[in-house]
Design an enzyme around this catalytic site. Structure first.
Site, PDB file in Angstrom:
ATOM      1  CG  ASP A   8      -0.316   0.167   2.539  1.00 12.98           C
ATOM      2  OD1 ASP A   8       0.931   0.281   2.627  1.00 12.98           O
ATOM      3  OD2 ASP A   8      -1.065   0.223   3.539  1.00 12.98           O
ATOM      4  CB  CYS A  66       0.632  -2.467   4.836  1.00 13.51           C
ATOM      5  SG  CYS A  66       0.353  -3.407   6.343  1.00 13.51           S
ATOM      6  CB  THR A  68       1.810  -2.542  11.190  1.00 13.42           C
ATOM      7  OG1 THR A  68       0.590  -3.052  10.637  1.00 13.42           O
ATOM      8  CG2 THR A  68       1.599  -1.187  11.827  1.00 13.42           C
ATOM      9  CG  HIS A  99       9.973 -24.999  12.131  1.00 17.94           C
ATOM     10  ND1 HIS A  99      10.074 -24.986  13.501  1.00 17.94           N
ATOM     11  CD2 HIS A  99      11.159 -25.500  11.682  1.00 17.94           C
ATOM     12  CE1 HIS A  99      11.254 -25.456  13.870  1.00 17.94           C
ATOM     13  NE2 HIS A  99      11.932 -25.777  12.778  1.00 17.94           N
ATOM     14  CG  HIS A 134       8.536 -28.763  10.749  1.00 21.62           C
ATOM     15  ND1 HIS A 134       8.262 -28.251  11.998  1.00 21.62           N
ATOM     16  CD2 HIS A 134       9.834 -29.129  10.774  1.00 21.62           C
ATOM     17  CE1 HIS A 134       9.341 -28.282  12.736  1.00 21.62           C
ATOM     18  NE2 HIS A 134      10.318 -28.821  12.021  1.00 21.62           N
TER      19      HIS A 134
END
Length: 139
Positions: A8, A66, A68, A99, A134
């Site tokens: 963004d 973005c 955060t 993992h 995993h």
């Protein structure tokens, strides 16, 4: 390997630095926008575009950015088959691949600097899924 990338407006500058870095390393990129920082855009649109490109096999992996990394990773993870991991350090980046077999890397441009972001990207691309116990968990 074809890498889908988007951001963004809050992640635009970091996206451009990552693109330059990956092109220097020989990766092929498909940029899903945004194309500038000038106007506010909705991060879910850009997370969704990358997630769909990875889920449908058009691209092998994705990077989404973005402010955060939280919102864009949430939006990407709504797409079946996507395992988007928000990583703020190299250990999490490595573990998300080894993992969790993450196929989309989410970054927060307002949380980490460019230098750390590039280290995270490099770590994420070097790490390989370990499979075994995993794989059962991812499946």
């Amino acid at each position: 390997m074809i890498i889908a990338i988007s951001s963004d407006h809050g992640g635009y500058y970091l996206k451009e630095e990552i693109k330059k870095h990956l092109k220097e390393k020989g990766y092929e990129l498909k940029d899903f926008g945004t194309c500038d920082k000038a106007c506010s855009v909705d991060y879910p649109d850009y997370g969704l575009a990358v997630a769909q490109a990875v889920a449908n096999g058009e691209c092998d992996r994705g990077i989404i950015i973005c402010g955060t990394g939280i919102g864009i990773s949430i939006s990407a993870n709504k797409v079946p088959g996507i395992r988007a991991a928000l990583c703020n350090d190299t250990f999490s980046a490595r573990m998300s691949r080894e993992h969790n077999d993450a196929n989309v890397l989410a970054l927060g441009a307002r949380v980490i600097g460019t230098g750390l972001a590039l280290e995270i990207v490099d770590t994420w691309f070097k790490a390989e899924f370990q499979g075994g116990r995993h794989k059962r968990r991812v499946d």
